[in-house]
Design a protein around this motif. Structure first.
Motif, PDB file in Angstrom:
ATOM      1  N   LYS A 143      29.756  -2.102 -32.781  1.00  0.00           N
ATOM      2  CA  LYS A 143      29.684  -0.848 -33.519  1.00  0.00           C
ATOM      3  C   LYS A 143      29.797   0.346 -32.573  1.00  0.00           C
ATOM      4  O   LYS A 143      29.309   0.338 -31.450  1.00  0.00           O
ATOM      5  CB  LYS A 143      28.387  -0.777 -34.326  1.00  0.00           C
ATOM      6  CG  LYS A 143      27.132  -0.719 -33.514  1.00  0.00           C
ATOM      7  CD  LYS A 143      25.916  -0.536 -34.392  1.00  0.00           C
ATOM      8  CE  LYS A 143      25.534  -1.807 -35.120  1.00  0.00           C
ATOM      9  NZ  LYS A 143      24.263  -1.672 -35.842  1.00  0.00           N
ATOM     10  N   ASN A 187      20.733   4.452 -36.796  1.00  0.00           N
ATOM     11  CA  ASN A 187      21.391   3.427 -35.986  1.00  0.00           C
ATOM     12  C   ASN A 187      20.405   2.487 -35.312  1.00  0.00           C
ATOM     13  O   ASN A 187      19.390   2.925 -34.761  1.00  0.00           O
ATOM     14  CB  ASN A 187      22.230   4.088 -34.889  1.00  0.00           C
ATOM     15  CG  ASN A 187      23.497   4.717 -35.411  1.00  0.00           C
ATOM     16  OD1 ASN A 187      24.088   4.236 -36.374  1.00  0.00           O
ATOM     17  ND2 ASN A 187      23.921   5.800 -34.782  1.00  0.00           N
ATOM     18  N   ASN A 197      20.230  -5.601 -35.561  1.00  0.00           N
ATOM     19  CA  ASN A 197      21.123  -4.445 -35.496  1.00  0.00           C
ATOM     20  C   ASN A 197      21.463  -3.827 -36.854  1.00  0.00           C
ATOM     21  O   ASN A 197      22.406  -3.055 -36.958  1.00  0.00           O
ATOM     22  CB  ASN A 197      22.420  -4.815 -34.764  1.00  0.00           C
ATOM     23  CG  ASN A 197      23.216  -5.892 -35.496  1.00  0.00           C
ATOM     24  OD1 ASN A 197      22.910  -6.261 -36.628  1.00  0.00           O
ATOM     25  ND2 ASN A 197      24.254  -6.407 -34.843  1.00  0.00           N
ATOM     26  N   GLU A 252      28.790  -0.925 -41.713  1.00  0.00           N
ATOM     27  CA  GLU A 252      28.085   0.232 -41.163  1.00  0.00           C
ATOM     28  C   GLU A 252      29.071   1.345 -40.844  1.00  0.00           C
ATOM     29  O   GLU A 252      30.150   1.106 -40.316  1.00  0.00           O
ATOM     30  CB  GLU A 252      27.294  -0.183 -39.921  1.00  0.00           C
ATOM     31  CG  GLU A 252      26.157  -1.132 -40.255  1.00  0.00           C
ATOM     32  CD  GLU A 252      25.411  -1.633 -39.041  1.00  0.00           C
ATOM     33  OE1 GLU A 252      25.878  -1.377 -37.903  1.00  0.00           O
ATOM     34  OE2 GLU A 252      24.370  -2.295 -39.208  1.00  0.00           O
ATOM     35  N   TRP A 253      28.696   2.545 -41.192  1.00  0.00           N
ATOM     36  CA  TRP A 253      29.539   3.719 -40.996  1.00  0.00           C
ATOM     37  C   TRP A 253      30.916   3.516 -41.645  1.00  0.00           C
ATOM     38  O   TRP A 253      31.944   3.878 -41.089  1.00  0.00           O
ATOM     39  CB  TRP A 253      29.655   4.095 -39.520  1.00  0.00           C
ATOM     40  CG  TRP A 253      28.319   4.527 -38.995  1.00  0.00           C
ATOM     41  CD1 TRP A 253      27.519   3.869 -38.111  1.00  0.00           C
ATOM     42  CD2 TRP A 253      27.593   5.710 -39.380  1.00  0.00           C
ATOM     43  NE1 TRP A 253      26.364   4.559 -37.901  1.00  0.00           N
ATOM     44  CE2 TRP A 253      26.373   5.697 -38.656  1.00  0.00           C
ATOM     45  CE3 TRP A 253      27.851   6.772 -40.243  1.00  0.00           C
ATOM     46  CZ2 TRP A 253      25.418   6.705 -38.793  1.00  0.00           C
ATOM     47  CZ3 TRP A 253      26.899   7.783 -40.372  1.00  0.00           C
ATOM     48  CH2 TRP A 253      25.705   7.737 -39.648  1.00  0.00           C
ATOM     49  N   GLU A 299      28.908   8.527 -34.530  1.00  0.00           N
ATOM     50  CA  GLU A 299      28.184   8.207 -35.743  1.00  0.00           C
ATOM     51  C   GLU A 299      26.686   8.123 -35.473  1.00  0.00           C
ATOM     52  O   GLU A 299      26.260   7.482 -34.520  1.00  0.00           O
ATOM     53  CB  GLU A 299      28.678   6.878 -36.327  1.00  0.00           C
ATOM     54  CG  GLU A 299      30.087   6.924 -36.876  1.00  0.00           C
ATOM     55  CD  GLU A 299      31.170   6.636 -35.839  1.00  0.00           C
ATOM     56  OE1 GLU A 299      30.823   6.602 -34.629  1.00  0.00           O
ATOM     57  OE2 GLU A 299      32.329   6.448 -36.230  1.00  0.00           O
ATOM     58  N   GLY A 300      25.919   8.784 -36.300  1.00  0.00           N
ATOM     59  CA  GLY A 300      24.481   8.857 -36.100  1.00  0.00           C
ATOM     60  C   GLY A 300      24.018  10.278 -35.885  1.00  0.00           C
ATOM     61  O   GLY A 300      22.832  10.579 -36.024  1.00  0.00           O
ATOM     62  N   GLU A 320      23.270   7.231 -41.520  1.00  0.00           N
ATOM     63  CA  GLU A 320      22.543   5.998 -41.257  1.00  0.00           C
ATOM     64  C   GLU A 320      21.661   6.198 -40.036  1.00  0.00           C
ATOM     65  O   GLU A 320      21.979   6.998 -39.147  1.00  0.00           O
ATOM     66  CB  GLU A 320      23.503   4.830 -40.992  1.00  0.00           C
ATOM     67  CG  GLU A 320      24.478   4.551 -42.119  1.00  0.00           C
ATOM     68  CD  GLU A 320      25.396   3.362 -41.827  1.00  0.00           C
ATOM     69  OE1 GLU A 320      25.152   2.640 -40.831  1.00  0.00           O
ATOM     70  OE2 GLU A 320      26.349   3.151 -42.601  1.00  0.00           O
ATOM     71  N   TYR A 341      24.111   6.664 -29.749  1.00  0.00           N
ATOM     72  CA  TYR A 341      22.881   5.997 -29.370  1.00  0.00           C
ATOM     73  C   TYR A 341      21.784   7.029 -29.174  1.00  0.00           C
ATOM     74  O   TYR A 341      21.892   7.921 -28.326  1.00  0.00           O
ATOM     75  CB  TYR A 341      23.064   5.209 -28.071  1.00  0.00           C
ATOM     76  CG  TYR A 341      23.947   4.011 -28.216  1.00  0.00           C
ATOM     77  CD1 TYR A 341      23.505   2.885 -28.891  1.00  0.00           C
ATOM     78  CD2 TYR A 341      25.236   4.011 -27.685  1.00  0.00           C
ATOM     79  CE1 TYR A 341      24.316   1.778 -29.033  1.00  0.00           C
ATOM     80  CE2 TYR A 341      26.057   2.902 -27.826  1.00  0.00           C
ATOM     81  CZ  TYR A 341      25.588   1.786 -28.495  1.00  0.00           C
ATOM     82  OH  TYR A 341      26.392   0.695 -28.641  1.00  0.00           O
ATOM     83  N   ASN A 393      21.670  -1.270 -39.448  1.00  0.00           N
ATOM     84  CA  ASN A 393      21.430   0.160 -39.662  1.00  0.00           C
ATOM     85  C   ASN A 393      20.779   0.386 -41.018  1.00  0.00           C
ATOM     86  O   ASN A 393      21.046  -0.337 -41.979  1.00  0.00           O
ATOM     87  CB  ASN A 393      22.741   0.942 -39.631  1.00  0.00           C
ATOM     88  CG  ASN A 393      23.297   1.106 -38.233  1.00  0.00           C
ATOM     89  OD1 ASN A 393      22.726   0.626 -37.258  1.00  0.00           O
ATOM     90  ND2 ASN A 393      24.432   1.780 -38.132  1.00  0.00           N
ATOM     91  N   LEU A 402      28.668   4.168 -32.182  1.00  0.00           N
ATOM     92  CA  LEU A 402      27.678   5.050 -32.758  1.00  0.00           C
ATOM     93  C   LEU A 402      27.075   5.940 -31.686  1.00  0.00           C
ATOM     94  O   LEU A 402      27.301   5.781 -30.502  1.00  0.00           O
ATOM     95  CB  LEU A 402      26.578   4.252 -33.466  1.00  0.00           C
ATOM     96  CG  LEU A 402      25.997   3.020 -32.747  1.00  0.00           C
ATOM     97  CD1 LEU A 402      24.995   3.434 -31.697  1.00  0.00           C
ATOM     98  CD2 LEU A 402      25.356   2.084 -33.749  1.00  0.00           C
TER      99      LEU A 402
END
Length: 505
Positions: free
Chosen positions: A2, A277, A388, A267-268, A211-212, A275, A6, A390, A4
């Motif tokens: 993924k 993460n 993992n 996810e995403w 993402e996140g 979401e 972090y 989300n 994202l």
């Protein structure tokens, strides 16, 4: 793997190469981090922003309590049980489920996590003016993100406890603030969001690889949530406008297959607006250090006890079993039924899987977040804490249903409640129904089971006393308006030196 954002200081260098430096690891004086002398460059204020995201990962487990936001919300509603080994296993959740929480037995860890997030968000806002040579675009973006994050943390405090200390600059010694009313807290949240939306540089959707992070669409969704929960009709038109801006942007859409939303590949997806993460690869969360970065314990918490023979799922501890009556709400053709709930009798017949039932078990489980096989692969600490999965906070389906409900409640907009409702039902393989407020609330229940929406929908709609009452099995008390706000943790009452008044619960 993924992609994202972090949310941890330890790996912020992955995001912006210059954002972590030797100076950050070797400060001349630790207290300079809080007096503003440290935050003089863009890379350092970005470190503070990343730190403001960090508490999002603490909601499932932090200081000894299991406090996943979906779980905490849904045990107070009518779709799931608490489960576990017996009524004393995570007794604070069982008490909340029966509307008999105590100041000494309530989700106090969430209070700590939310105020930690507020503190960290305020650092960005308080010290931005000290930052030199930061581009105006970056400055506006970071400020907007911090405002939305702070509003998110306050929103949960406000929904759970109502009358809380609200502040927009971090407290100084002795770190005590007078209590605000729930109405005052709401005004702080909603005006801050209006400011972040109108003056920030938030993109409607964040770039791939980030993402996140907070997006404009996420801010819009949070705004609609608080306005609708407050039933603030003066802002219904604005909330509807924001929903229709998301829709018109065409940057989000429903996933064709509801069941795929909950897999790692989902996810995403195009449906994901925001979401929280979690990641397993090199995840370092452990029982000795649960605030470290990595995965989630929630999938393990709700997994089937002593599960064997399953080709898809890992076992777990048997919390949050779904009620049989919840499964029976769905039409047989509704793809959300088996796409979101595991009917174990059917599954066992197909696979030969077995498990050991635990407390309040009726044979149905929350498939959406159950631990998948290899879901904690390549973790670096405790496997149970590093799944993992989300947590989907806002999905495009909610945008459509928000818009439908706001229109049905009298807001003025460009679309029709029928059109928005039909899109959600069509994806579920269902026929059209009248877009009444009652029908839309029912549709939200079917769409969002196990996602922490139902309890708040019942409270804000006024339906709570009709649904949240003794069930003849485990719930013996009826929800009343006096139960809207949980008792404030006794530890906070004691620390506040007389400035906090306990909620009348």
């Amino acid at each position: 793997m993924k992609r994202l954002f972090y949310i941890t200081i330890a790996i912020c260098a992955v995001l912006i190469p210059s954002s972590c430096s030797k100076d950050f690891l070797n400060l001349e004086s630790p207290d300079k981090l809080y007096v503003g002398e440290y935050y003089t460059t863009e890379s350092r204020i970005f470190e503070a922003l990343v730190a403001a995201y960090d508490p999002l990962q603490w909601f499932d487990y932090g200081w000894g309590q299991y406090t996943h936001l979906g779980l905490v919300s849904d045990v107070m509603a009518d779709d799931v049980y608490v489960g576990g080994s017996d009524a004393n296993d995570c007794i604070y959740l069982h008490r909340m489920s029966n509307y008999e929480a105590l100041p000494t037995s309530v989700v106090s860890d969430l209070w700590t996590a939310f105020y930690s997030g507020i503190n960290r968000s305020n650092i960005v806002l308080q010290y931005m003016d000290n930052v030199q040579n930061i581009p105006e675009k970056s400055k506006a973006l970071y400020l907007a993100e911090a405002k939305v994050l702070r509003s998110f943390y306050y929103t949960w405090l406000w929904k759970l406890w109502g009358n809380i200390p609200y502040y927009e600059a971090n407290l100084t010694y002795p770190y005590i603030k007078d209590q605000n009313t729930a109405d005052e807290v709401y005004q702080g949240i909603v005006t801050t969001l209006e400011d972040a939306i109108s003056t920030g540089g938030l993109p409607m959707k964040v770039p791939s690889g980030q993402e996140g992070r907070v997006s404009l669409a996420m801010a819009y969704m949070l705004y609609a949530e608080v306005v609708m929960y407050k039933n603030d009709e003066s802002r219904f038109n604005k909330a509807l406008q924001y929903m229709e801006l998301i829709i018109k942007s065409e940057q989000y859409d429903l996933m064709d297959d509801f069941s795929k939303i909950w897999e790692e590949d989902g996810e995403w997806s195009q449906e994901s607006i925001f979401e929280i993460n979690y990641f397993s690869r090199n995840g370092t969360r452990s029982w000795n250090n649960p605030l470290s970065s990595g995965g989630s314990v929630y999938p393990k918490l709700i997994g089937l006890y002593n599960l064997s023979g399953s080709p898809e799922y890992d076992g777990g501890w048997g919390f949050e079993p779904v009620k049989a009556s919840t499964y029976e709400l769905y039409e047989a053709k509704d793809e959300r039924r088996d796409g979101g709930i595991l009917n174990f009798a059917t599954y066992s017949a197909q696979t030969g899987a077995k498990y050991e039932p635990r407390y309040q078990d009726q044979g149905y489980f929350l498939r959406k977040y159950m631990a998948r096989k290899n879901g904690n692969a390549n973790h670096s600490a405790d496997g149970d804490l590093n799944y993992n999965n989300n947590f989907r906070v806002y999905r495009y389906a909610e945008t459509l249903l928000n818009a439908a409900e706001l229109l049905a409640r009298g807001a003025s907009g460009l679309g029709s409640p029928q059109t928005y409702l039909e899109k959600v039902r069509k994806r579920a393989n269902l026929d059209n129904i009248s877009p009444s407020v009652e029908n839309i609330i029912k549709e939200r229940r079917l769409e969002f089971i196990g996602e922490g929406k139902r309890y708040w929908d019942l409270v804000r709609s006024g339906y709570a006393p009709n649904y949240l009452k003794p069930d003849g099995l485990y719930r013996t008390n009826t929800w009343t308006v006096a139960k809207k706000y949980l008792p404030i943790p006794q530890s906070e009452i004691d620390a506040a030196a007389g400035t906090l008044t306990q909620n009348n619960y």
